[in-house]
Design a protein around this motif. Structure first.
Motif, short mmCIF file in Angstrom:
data_model
loop_
_atom_site.label_atom_id
_atom_site.label_comp_id
_atom_site.label_asym_id
_atom_site.label_seq_id
_atom_site.Cartn_x
_atom_site.Cartn_y
_atom_site.Cartn_z
N ARG A 157 -29.93 -20.31 -32.91
CA ARG A 157 -30.18 -21.47 -33.67
C ARG A 157 -28.99 -22.42 -34.04
O ARG A 157 -27.77 -21.60 -33.76
CB ARG A 157 -30.84 -21.17 -35.05
N ILE A 158 -28.96 -23.44 -34.21
CA ILE A 158 -27.89 -24.35 -34.14
C ILE A 158 -27.99 -25.27 -35.67
O ILE A 158 -29.33 -25.64 -35.93
CB ILE A 158 -27.67 -25.18 -33.20
N LEU A 159 -26.98 -25.43 -36.23
CA LEU A 159 -26.87 -26.35 -37.46
C LEU A 159 -25.81 -27.45 -37.24
O LEU A 159 -24.55 -27.18 -36.71
CB LEU A 159 -26.30 -25.68 -38.69
N VAL A 160 -26.11 -28.61 -37.17
CA VAL A 160 -25.19 -29.81 -36.87
C VAL A 160 -24.72 -30.35 -38.13
O VAL A 160 -25.67 -30.92 -38.81
CB VAL A 160 -25.89 -31.03 -35.87
N ILE A 161 -23.51 -30.36 -38.44
CA ILE A 161 -22.96 -30.85 -39.76
C ILE A 161 -22.24 -32.15 -39.68
O ILE A 161 -21.38 -32.17 -38.68
CB ILE A 161 -21.98 -29.96 -40.36
N LYS A 162 -22.14 -33.26 -40.35
CA LYS A 162 -21.53 -34.28 -40.48
C LYS A 162 -21.47 -34.81 -41.87
O LYS A 162 -22.13 -34.91 -42.58
CB LYS A 162 -22.24 -35.53 -39.48
N ASP A 163 -20.17 -34.93 -42.22
CA ASP A 163 -19.82 -35.26 -43.78
C ASP A 163 -20.25 -34.33 -44.66
O ASP A 163 -20.91 -34.97 -45.79
CB ASP A 163 -20.08 -36.88 -43.87
#
Length: 540
Positions: free
Chosen positions: A494-500
């Motif tokens: 699984r993947i989590l894409v984080i921004k700010d």
């Protein structure tokens, strides 16, 4: 044709009680003005040592014992030490080091370090002009909030931000030759792309030559005109980058490429795990107070904002995002190294703050990004690896020694390393020691913060296989933080894409990477440098 740099038959030896032992031999290099050369090889192959020799930065126990170095037809071997450091080091020849935390002075602000680097080679320049130069360099390497960064200290920046400061320091005097030792290792892919484009632009505008050391052949393919492949202190293959990457002549070079092609294929076995909840992160928030000037209002930085996700037993979850996006802060909170301002984390339905520290250590172990600053230089490798067992006070001296030797073998290091010190190891070897230390308690969860960023591709391949095998054998759960999409694709389910500080996209890794929905995820993927296998088949 003129030559910017010529190195003939360079020989480097390590000094011991019984004499000298060669560790680099018959090293030859010719660099033309404005040309870009890539050097690749395993950890300990001699690629960094050869460039440290050029800059007269070798450790005290290592010496240049043969060969000659000419820069613009001037023999650097015959130059006095004082003249070399005044006229060449940092001015004509500059170097970007691999580990920003050890290369930056922890007691000086970023602004002061940049000003000093400029003023030492530009006598008579006013403080105002040096400050303007420092600000322009921070802007050139894409650092935001420049005025704040000028007043900050290295420990207040993320790993990627510190690396960009190092690049600014190296470029501030516009050198004729720039030596970059893994300069994008700690950077996310979007910033990596920007930095490489910046370096390429500077090389073109100022006719600056570049020597780029990297284990990432994808990066090398984009930044270099020619390539040198090193193994065991010797050059085994060299030539035009495109030609070597397309048709390598040596089995070793082909092996490096096969490691990359393997990661591109992904890992189908990731999608067979049963989903049993193990960790639940619920609405966590974290803010930091930024430094302020006297009588001014203190500012707050929201590092993590309302983040929630679950990790299943035996799962592997990747957290990706830009430097400073909050991904490492999330990992620190899960590991108990930071506390959230609000929200909670449950492990097996138990709040993490109610778990005993010794029990938590047996449940969760971290693998940090920077092996240079996380290994105590005063302790032997054996003691460093054994330390978690010593703290637990549950094992005899014999059991501790046997387990430490077992861990060394597990990470492909010889048992003799038990008595060595960190400064006697290469960057990749130190990272493997960090992994061995994390594995010695056989934890249920590994939090890996860029665990392969300092490793060459062959060792990276071995470490990823090791982590995958451990996950299967011990039902170990892995949270991996990485800017390397190939690593994420191979190791994570699984993947989590984080921004700010926010999650902008999540899901199964394969689905997200093949069909991204967020514009930010699309931007990340478009910045990745890849080398695909040729259509013709190589030997399996």
């Amino acid at each position: 044709m003129s030559y910017s740099l010529i190195i003939n038959n360079l020989e480097i030896s390590v000094k011991s009680l019984i004499g000298y032992k060669k560790i680099v031999s018959d090293f030859n290099l010719t660099l033309h003005p404005g040309r870009k050369l890539g050097i690749v090889g395993e950890s300990g192959s001699g690629k960094t040592l050869s460039m440290l020799a050029l800059n007269r930065l070798l450790p005290s126990q290592i010496e240049v014992t043969g060969g000659s170095i000419f820069f613009n037809n001037k023999n650097l071997n015959n130059m006095e030490k004082k003249e070399f450091y005044r006229e060449f080091s940092g001015k004509k020849i500059s170097m970007i080091f691999q580990e920003p935390m050890t290369a930056l002075n922890p007691v000086y602000t970023i602004g002061k370090q940049l000003r000093q680097a400029f003023l030492i080679h530009n006598k008579g320049i006013s403080k105002k002009l040096s400050e303007e130069r420092a600000r322009s360099m921070l802007d050139a390497v894409k650092l935001n909030r420049i005025e704040e960064r000028m007043r900050q200290y290295p420990h207040q920046l993320s790993g990627g931000q510190r690396q960009r400061v190092l690049i600014a320091l190296a470029l501030i005097n516009e050198p004729e030759i720039l030596i970059a030792d893994e300069p994008t290792t700690a950077l996310d892919v979007t910033v990596q792309k920007e930095i490489l484009e910046l370096i390429n632009e500077l090389c073109l505008n100022f006719k600056m030559s570049l020597i780029f050391i990297s284990h990432d052949l994808g990066v090398i393919s984009k930044v270099s005109d020619e390539i040198i492949v090193m193994k065991d202190g010797k050059i085994i293959e060299e030539g035009l980058t495109k030609k070597i990457l397309k048709s390598p002549k040596k089995d070793y070079t082909l092996g490096l490429l096969k490691c990359l092609w393997k990661l591109e294929k992904g890992n189908p076995s990731l999608y067979t795990d049963k989903e049993v909840p193990f960790i639940e992160v619920k609405n966590i928030n974290k803010e930091y107070q930024l430094p302020n000037r006297l009588f001014s209002k203190r500012k707050k930085l929201s590092a993590v904002e309302d983040v929630s996700f679950s990790v299943f037993k035996g799962d592997s979850v990747a957290i990706v995002g830009e430097s400073g996006s909050g991904k490492t802060t999330i990992a620190k909170i899960i590991n108990g190294l930071e506390y959230p301002d609000s929200g909670e984390i449950l492990i097996n339905n138990c709040p993490i703050n109610k778990i005993d520290l010794f029990e938590r250590a047996r449940l969760i172990q971290p693998i940090f990004q920077d092996p240079y600053s996380t290994l105590n230089p005063n302790h032997t490798i054996g003691y460093v690896i054994s330390r978690p067992l010593i703290i637990q006070k549950r094992f005899s001296s014999k059991e501790i020694y046997q387990n430490a030797i077992k861990m060394l073998k597990l990470v492909e290091l010889p048992a003799t390393f038990f008595y060595r010190f960190p400064n006697q190891l290469s960057g990749g070897q130190r990272q493997r020691v960090s992994i061995a230390r994390a594995l010695i308690l056989e934890p249920q969860l590994l939090i890996c913060d860029e665990p392969t960023s300092a490793l060459d591709v062959t060792i990276q391949d071995q470490i990823l296989d090791l982590l995958e095998n451990l996950k299967k054998k011990l039902s170990i759960t892995i949270i991996i933080i990485s800017h390397d999409i190939s690593v994420v694709k191979y190791l994570s389910k699984r993947i989590l894409v984080i921004k700010d500080g926010k999650i902008v996209e999540s899901g199964f890794t394969k689905e997200v990477l093949e069909n991204p929905q967020s514009s930010y995820t699309k931007e990340l993927l478009s910045s990745v440098f890849r080398i695909f296998p040729p259509k013709r088949n190589f030997i399996n």
